[in-house]
Enzyme design. Structure first.
Site, PDB file in Angstrom:
ATOM      1  N   TYR A  70      52.488  56.951  23.072  1.00 51.44           N
ATOM      2  CA  TYR A  70      53.069  56.025  24.063  1.00 51.44           C
ATOM      3  C   TYR A  70      52.075  55.695  25.172  1.00 51.44           C
ATOM      4  O   TYR A  70      52.094  54.589  25.732  1.00 51.44           O
ATOM      5  CB  TYR A  70      54.378  56.617  24.617  1.00 51.44           C
ATOM      6  CG  TYR A  70      55.494  56.444  23.610  1.00 51.44           C
ATOM      7  CD1 TYR A  70      55.813  57.465  22.709  1.00 51.44           C
ATOM      8  CD2 TYR A  70      56.170  55.229  23.500  1.00 51.44           C
ATOM      9  CE1 TYR A  70      56.796  57.282  21.744  1.00 51.44           C
ATOM     10  CE2 TYR A  70      57.151  55.048  22.524  1.00 51.44           C
ATOM     11  CZ  TYR A  70      57.445  56.067  21.649  1.00 51.44           C
ATOM     12  OH  TYR A  70      58.392  55.870  20.671  1.00 51.44           O
ATOM     13  N   ARG A  73      50.039  52.787  24.182  1.00 50.48           N
ATOM     14  CA  ARG A  73      50.791  51.531  24.307  1.00 50.48           C
ATOM     15  C   ARG A  73      50.967  51.154  25.778  1.00 50.48           C
ATOM     16  O   ARG A  73      50.948  49.986  26.135  1.00 50.48           O
ATOM     17  CB  ARG A  73      52.129  51.658  23.567  1.00 50.48           C
ATOM     18  CG  ARG A  73      51.930  51.888  22.066  1.00 50.48           C
ATOM     19  CD  ARG A  73      53.220  52.232  21.368  1.00 50.48           C
ATOM     20  NE  ARG A  73      54.123  51.087  21.299  1.00 50.48           N
ATOM     21  CZ  ARG A  73      55.415  51.203  20.973  1.00 50.48           C
ATOM     22  NH1 ARG A  73      55.930  52.400  20.739  1.00 50.48           N
ATOM     23  NH2 ARG A  73      56.182  50.150  20.900  1.00 50.48           N
ATOM     24  N   GLN A 105      64.494  44.334  21.106  1.00 60.43           N
ATOM     25  CA  GLN A 105      64.233  45.659  20.526  1.00 60.43           C
ATOM     26  C   GLN A 105      62.919  46.200  21.078  1.00 60.43           C
ATOM     27  O   GLN A 105      62.567  47.353  20.858  1.00 60.43           O
ATOM     28  CB  GLN A 105      64.147  45.564  19.001  1.00 60.43           C
ATOM     29  CG  GLN A 105      65.424  45.079  18.342  1.00 60.43           C
ATOM     30  CD  GLN A 105      65.217  44.827  16.867  1.00 60.43           C
ATOM     31  OE1 GLN A 105      65.414  45.701  16.035  1.00 60.43           O
ATOM     32  NE2 GLN A 105      64.792  43.617  16.547  1.00 60.43           N
ATOM     33  N   ASP A 108      58.186  46.617  25.513  1.00 63.02           N
ATOM     34  CA  ASP A 108      57.193  46.055  26.444  1.00 63.02           C
ATOM     35  C   ASP A 108      57.903  45.158  27.466  1.00 63.02           C
ATOM     36  O   ASP A 108      59.005  44.679  27.231  1.00 63.02           O
ATOM     37  CB  ASP A 108      56.118  45.262  25.656  1.00 63.02           C
ATOM     38  CG  ASP A 108      56.673  43.990  25.014  1.00 63.02           C
ATOM     39  OD1 ASP A 108      56.531  43.820  23.790  1.00 63.02           O
ATOM     40  OD2 ASP A 108      57.261  43.167  25.741  1.00 63.02           O
ATOM     41  N   HIS A 123      66.253  49.308  22.969  1.00 62.59           N
ATOM     42  CA  HIS A 123      65.484  50.490  22.545  1.00 62.59           C
ATOM     43  C   HIS A 123      64.745  51.129  23.716  1.00 62.59           C
ATOM     44  O   HIS A 123      63.802  51.907  23.518  1.00 62.59           O
ATOM     45  CB  HIS A 123      64.500  50.110  21.428  1.00 62.59           C
ATOM     46  CG  HIS A 123      65.179  49.782  20.144  1.00 62.59           C
ATOM     47  ND1 HIS A 123      64.529  49.162  19.092  1.00 62.59           N
ATOM     48  CD2 HIS A 123      66.450  49.975  19.720  1.00 62.59           C
ATOM     49  CE1 HIS A 123      65.390  48.997  18.081  1.00 62.59           C
ATOM     50  NE2 HIS A 123      66.561  49.471  18.451  1.00 62.59           N
ATOM     51  N   GLU A 220      57.745  34.741   8.478  1.00 59.68           N
ATOM     52  CA  GLU A 220      58.201  35.029   7.099  1.00 59.68           C
ATOM     53  C   GLU A 220      59.687  35.371   7.109  1.00 59.68           C
ATOM     54  O   GLU A 220      60.240  35.765   8.145  1.00 59.68           O
ATOM     55  CB  GLU A 220      57.391  36.189   6.511  1.00 59.68           C
ATOM     56  CG  GLU A 220      57.429  37.434   7.342  1.00 59.68           C
ATOM     57  CD  GLU A 220      56.283  38.413   6.997  1.00 59.68           C
ATOM     58  OE1 GLU A 220      55.494  38.139   6.085  1.00 59.68           O
ATOM     59  OE2 GLU A 220      56.193  39.444   7.680  1.00 59.68           O
ATOM     60  N   ALA A 236      56.297  32.493  16.534  1.00 57.61           N
ATOM     61  CA  ALA A 236      57.231  32.184  17.638  1.00 57.61           C
ATOM     62  C   ALA A 236      56.560  31.369  18.729  1.00 57.61           C
ATOM     63  O   ALA A 236      57.161  30.478  19.320  1.00 57.61           O
ATOM     64  CB  ALA A 236      57.772  33.498  18.213  1.00 57.61           C
TER      65      ALA A 236
END
Ligand code: APR
Length: 248
Positions: A70, A73, A105, A108, A123, A220, A236
């Site tokens: 973590y 990240r 979800q 960030d 989450h 996809e 996106a």
């Protein structure tokens, strides 16, 4: 089936002031910001074992490994910025106000950095920590812990990332269910449709007596593609900016 206009591009989706739009985002919406997804080639679950870094058992076994995962990240968050997809959803919120229900979800903060004011992180959040032992409130924490895991200064227990791991109950499920019930457009963006309960939200929407229009956006088809009226295939950051036509 995807409605394509004369220019060969997707026809925009008309949104009125009174529209109620449900947006669920997944890791894919942050991909163009340079944030790794989980299941794309080279994604996080190709670099780490889920059971080691995203379960309570893995944390009990080796909290230092989990904090390194973590911390990496957290460090990256300072180096990335929102992309046009995040900005398009912030603009949609500006038009709809609380007619937009945005649940992510993702852990960030890119939706907030793009200007979105109301974001439900089902989450949890990367830049928040909590004690694994006592009920103290979660607290904002952008520190990285590469050696010893942090210890709670109230009870001496171990501090953990305030994120929801596999086998734990996601946040806000009641509000999410109410928003699915009330929406007239259901729009997931950038999620593989492989992790529940989020992957099942579209089925809940379709079970309604008057189902909403269901549109998926991503490069996809997701695992639950058959549940959607339309899949608008593309990144996106390219699809979202032109997706909505605001009827003022
Ligand atoms: N734009 C939109 N979607 C994209 C883009 C992009 N530029 N690039 C990739 N994607 C899509 C992929 O096609 C894929 O469907 O993003 C999706 C990423 O899927 P996952 O990596 O499975 O991420 P997600 O669906 O958010 O995972 C759900 O699983 O591991 C848990 O807690 C974790 O929240 C996560 C949950």
């Amino acid at each position: 089936m995807s409605r394509v206009g004369p220019s060969g591009e997707f026809e925009p989706i008309a949104v009125k002031r009174e529209s109620r739009v449900f947006v669920l985002t997944g890791a894919g919406i942050s991909a163009e910001s340079g944030v790794a997804t989980f299941r794309d080639a080279g994604g996080l679950w190709y670099q780490h074992r889920v059971e080691d870094v995203a379960t309570a058992e893995g944390f009990a076994r080796d909290p230092r490994l989990v904090w390194r995962f973590y911390s990496e990240r957290r460090k990256q968050i300072g180096e990335v910025k929102p992309n046009p997809a995040h900005l398009a959803l912030a603009e949609l919120e500006g038009f709809l106000g609380d007619g937009l229900f945005l649940v992510t979800q993702n852990v960030d903060p890119l939706h907030e950095l793009a200007g979105s004011k109301r974001v439900l992180h089902m989450h949890g959040e990367l830049l928040t920590s909590r004690c694994d032992t006592c009920p103290r409130r979660p607290f904002r924490d952008d520190r990285t812990y590469l050696d010893d895991p942090p210890v709670c200064d109230e009870c001496g227990g171990t501090i953990r990332p305030d994120v929801i791991w596999f086998g734990e109950i996601p946040l806000g499920l009641r509000e999410i269910a109410d928003a699915i019930e009330a929406c007239d457009l259901f729009l997931p963006v950038g999620s593989s449709g492989s992790v529940y309960p989020a992957a099942g939200f579209v089925a809940e929407a379709r079970e309604r007596s008057r189902p909403p229009r269901t549109v998926y956006v991503g490069p996809e088809r997701p695992d639950n593609a058959s549940m959607f009226d339309e899949c608008r295939l593309g990144p996106a950051g390219r699809v979202l900016p032109g997706l909505f036509k605001f009827l003022r």
